[in-house]
Write a protein that holds these residues in place. Structure first.
Motif, PDB file in Angstrom:
ATOM      1  N   UNK A  39     -10.681  -0.146   8.900  1.00 28.67           N
ATOM      2  CA  UNK A  39      -9.563  -0.220   9.829  1.00 28.67           C
ATOM      3  C   UNK A  39      -8.266   0.024   9.056  1.00 28.67           C
ATOM      4  N   UNK A  40      -7.615   1.141   9.355  1.00 31.72           N
ATOM      5  CA  UNK A  40      -6.424   1.570   8.619  1.00 31.72           C
ATOM      6  C   UNK A  40      -5.221   1.625   9.544  1.00 31.72           C
ATOM      7  N   UNK A  81      12.929  -3.825  10.059  1.00 27.63           N
ATOM      8  CA  UNK A  81      11.794  -4.219  10.891  1.00 27.63           C
ATOM      9  C   UNK A  81      10.451  -4.006  10.189  1.00 27.63           C
ATOM     10  N   UNK A  82      10.494  -3.366   9.052  1.00 18.35           N
ATOM     11  CA  UNK A  82       9.270  -2.966   8.356  1.00 18.35           C
ATOM     12  C   UNK A  82       8.352  -4.152   8.035  1.00 18.35           C
ATOM     13  N   UNK A  83       8.876  -5.242   7.438  1.00 21.82           N
ATOM     14  CA  UNK A  83       7.987  -6.372   7.123  1.00 21.82           C
ATOM     15  C   UNK A  83       7.309  -6.956   8.362  1.00 21.82           C
ATOM     16  N   UNK A  84       8.041  -7.022   9.476  1.00 23.00           N
ATOM     17  CA  UNK A  84       7.450  -7.576  10.705  1.00 23.00           C
ATOM     18  C   UNK A  84       6.281  -6.726  11.176  1.00 23.00           C
ATOM     19  N   UNK A  85       6.446  -5.401  11.150  1.00 24.37           N
ATOM     20  CA  UNK A  85       5.377  -4.510  11.586  1.00 24.37           C
ATOM     21  C   UNK A  85       4.177  -4.635  10.655  1.00 24.37           C
ATOM     22  N   UNK A  86       4.432  -4.747   9.348  1.00 21.07           N
ATOM     23  CA  UNK A  86       3.339  -4.947   8.400  1.00 21.07           C
ATOM     24  C   UNK A  86       2.548  -6.216   8.733  1.00 21.07           C
ATOM     25  N   UNK A  87       3.271  -7.292   9.026  1.00 21.09           N
ATOM     26  CA  UNK A  87       2.611  -8.566   9.332  1.00 21.09           C
ATOM     27  C   UNK A  87       1.772  -8.477  10.613  1.00 21.09           C
ATOM     28  N   UNK A  89       0.308  -5.853  11.871  1.00 23.88           N
ATOM     29  CA  UNK A  89      -0.926  -5.117  11.590  1.00 23.88           C
ATOM     30  C   UNK A  89      -1.892  -5.977  10.773  1.00 23.88           C
ATOM     31  N   UNK A  90      -1.370  -6.689   9.786  1.00 23.42           N
ATOM     32  CA  UNK A  90      -2.220  -7.541   8.958  1.00 23.42           C
ATOM     33  C   UNK A  90      -2.905  -8.615   9.805  1.00 23.42           C
ATOM     34  N   UNK A  91      -2.163  -9.173  10.751  1.00 18.74           N
ATOM     35  CA  UNK A  91      -2.721 -10.201  11.625  1.00 18.74           C
ATOM     36  C   UNK A  91      -3.769  -9.630  12.574  1.00 18.74           C
ATOM     37  N   UNK A  92      -3.711  -8.343  12.841  1.00 23.68           N
ATOM     38  CA  UNK A  92      -4.625  -7.726  13.806  1.00 23.68           C
ATOM     39  C   UNK A  92      -5.984  -7.394  13.205  1.00 23.68           C
ATOM     40  N   UNK A  93      -6.164  -7.619  11.915  1.00 24.03           N
ATOM     41  CA  UNK A  93      -7.456  -7.354  11.296  1.00 24.03           C
ATOM     42  C   UNK A  93      -7.547  -6.043  10.550  1.00 24.03           C
ATOM     43  N   UNK A  94      -6.403  -5.425  10.284  1.00 25.58           N
ATOM     44  CA  UNK A  94      -6.390  -4.188   9.495  1.00 25.58           C
ATOM     45  C   UNK A  94      -6.940  -4.470   8.094  1.00 25.58           C
ATOM     46  N   UNK A  95      -7.720  -3.529   7.562  1.00 22.29           N
ATOM     47  CA  UNK A  95      -8.267  -3.691   6.218  1.00 22.29           C
ATOM     48  C   UNK A  95      -7.487  -2.935   5.154  1.00 22.29           C
ATOM     49  N   UNK A  96      -6.892  -1.798   5.531  1.00 22.11           N
ATOM     50  CA  UNK A  96      -6.124  -0.979   4.594  1.00 22.11           C
ATOM     51  C   UNK A  96      -4.842  -0.533   5.280  1.00 22.11           C
ATOM     52  N   UNK A  97      -3.709  -0.793   4.626  1.00 21.39           N
ATOM     53  CA  UNK A  97      -2.417  -0.384   5.167  1.00 21.39           C
ATOM     54  C   UNK A  97      -1.803   0.660   4.249  1.00 21.39           C
ATOM     55  N   UNK A 112       2.391  -8.525   1.397  1.00 22.75           N
ATOM     56  CA  UNK A 112       1.069  -8.328   0.794  1.00 22.75           C
ATOM     57  C   UNK A 112       0.553  -9.613   0.171  1.00 22.75           C
ATOM     58  N   UNK A 113       1.451 -10.389  -0.423  1.00 26.35           N
ATOM     59  CA  UNK A 113       1.048 -11.650  -1.057  1.00 26.35           C
ATOM     60  C   UNK A 113       0.525 -12.646  -0.028  1.00 26.35           C
ATOM     61  N   UNK A 114       1.010 -12.533   1.209  1.00 27.18           N
ATOM     62  CA  UNK A 114       0.579 -13.454   2.263  1.00 27.18           C
ATOM     63  C   UNK A 114      -0.742 -13.038   2.911  1.00 27.18           C
ATOM     64  N   UNK A 115      -1.208 -11.816   2.624  1.00 29.64           N
ATOM     65  CA  UNK A 115      -2.450 -11.324   3.224  1.00 29.64           C
ATOM     66  C   UNK A 115      -3.351 -10.741   2.139  1.00 29.64           C
ATOM     67  N   UNK A 116      -3.879 -11.585   1.277  1.00 25.76           N
ATOM     68  CA  UNK A 116      -4.691 -11.098   0.148  1.00 25.76           C
ATOM     69  C   UNK A 116      -5.972 -10.392   0.558  1.00 25.76           C
TER      70      UNK A 116
END
Length: 339
Positions: A39-40, A81-87, A89-97, A112-116
């Motif tokens: 999931x990218x 807004x970039x960090x919010x969008x990253x978060x 996606x990370x919360x949605x189960x993305x494996x590679x960003x 990235x540190x919050x979503x190892x």
């Protein structure tokens, strides 16, 4: 300021295998369902039509079509807004960003540190940090192809006055300009350059106006690092050199040659690492080198019979030597200046 990846001729297989040599500590391990598509998500600050981002987007779409990944993306994301969008996606189960964090380096690394458990492969001016094992970096080290276009430009500019319009004077742009300039000087030691940066990654009207000013100042060939420059050249009946993508089809009588970036080797290396459970902090910049298939010189096309035969021969010789590792194009990340 970024440093170039080691020029070791590292292959994709050796790159992935090298992760094992560093031990299991800090390596992102994918769950057992590795046979499923990864999931990218792509997060981009500009439209996916923009030169640089388009290469990432095209590679991701190809991987999705091949069934290697599922792919979703957001474009025109403001830096704030970039960090919010990253978060999200990370919360949605993305494996590679994937994306570009040049203006939000610190904030992106905090996310990235919050979503190892998520692998991050981001365009960056800085190197990887071993303390942040799930954050790998890349950028477009396509100085090899830029140098070759410089050889052609040096021969095609009758006035020996070349205008160069860039977005921002960051390493990713500077090194390409310097390589281009080195190639042009090799053919014409007396060539002069007008260098300007428009302070935007996507502002074709501003780039066009900047190019017009250079033409008024004697430039008879333009280096189009940004969209809009080739339009100015076309309107004034001059020549241009393209960057990252091949636009000759749109400017058949204007764009002589282009240095192309291919993101596929970079993305494929990341996909292999994630699937093998070996993704870790690393510099993927090496996969943009010509010898790795990450860059190339676009076909001369409509200018095949207009570029001098001796220049085409020299370009081919240098290209072969670059791929063989017997000729090295210098990497200079310092801001270029006008002659």
């Amino acid at each position: 300021m970024s440093q170039p990846p080691a020029r070791t001729g590292l292959s994709r297989r050796a790159f992935v295998s090298s992760a094992l040599a560093l031990g299991a500590a800090g390596v992102l391990v994918r769950p057992a369902a590795a046979a499923d598509p990864i999931k990218v998500a792509g997060v981009y600050t500009v439209p996916v039509e923009q030169q640089w981002v388009s290469r990432i987007h095209i590679a991701a779409e190809a991987a999705a079509a091949a069934g290697q990944i599922t792919y979703t993306f957001s474009e025109n994301v403001a830096n704030t807004d970039y960090p919010r969008v990253m978060r999200e996606y990370a919360e949605s189960g993305i494996e590679l960003m994937i994306g570009e964090v040049f203006a939000v380096e610190a904030e992106a690394r905090e996310v990235a540190a919050d979503y190892p458990e998520v692998a991050f492969l981001m365009g960056s001016s800085f190197l990887e940090d071993p303390s942040l094992p799930n954050f790998a970096v890349f950028d477009n080290y396509i100085q090899d192809a830029a140098y070759l276009t410089g050889l052609i430009a040096g021969a095609m500019s009758e006035a020996g006055n070349i205008g160069m319009v860039g977005g921002f004077p960051i390493p990713e742009v500077n090194r390409l300009m310097h390589a281009f300039m080195a190639g042009a000087r090799e053919i014409n030691p007396d060539v002069t350059f007008q260098v300007s940066f428009i302070g935007s990654w996507f502002d074709p009207p501003k780039a066009k106006e900047t190019a017009f000013a250079m033409i008024e100042n004697g430039a008879d060939l333009l280096y189009a690092e940004r969209f809009g420059v080739s339009d100015a050249a076309q309107e004034r009946g001059l020549l241009a050199i393209g960057n990252v993508i091949d636009t000759q089809a749109d400017y058949p009588d204007t764009v002589v040659a282009s240095a192309l970036w291919h993101f596929e080797p970079t993305l494929q290396a990341a996909i292999a690492a994630v699937n093998a459970g070996e993704f870790e902090a690393a510099n993927y910049g090496v996969f943009s080198y010509m010898r790795e298939g990450g860059s190339s010189l676009a076909p001369l096309g409509t200018f095949e019979d207009k570029v001098p035969a001796e220049i085409k021969t020299l370009v081919q010789e240098r290209q072969d030597a670059i791929k063989a590792g017997t000729f090295t194009v210098e990497i200079n990340d310092e801001e270029p200046t006008s002659s």
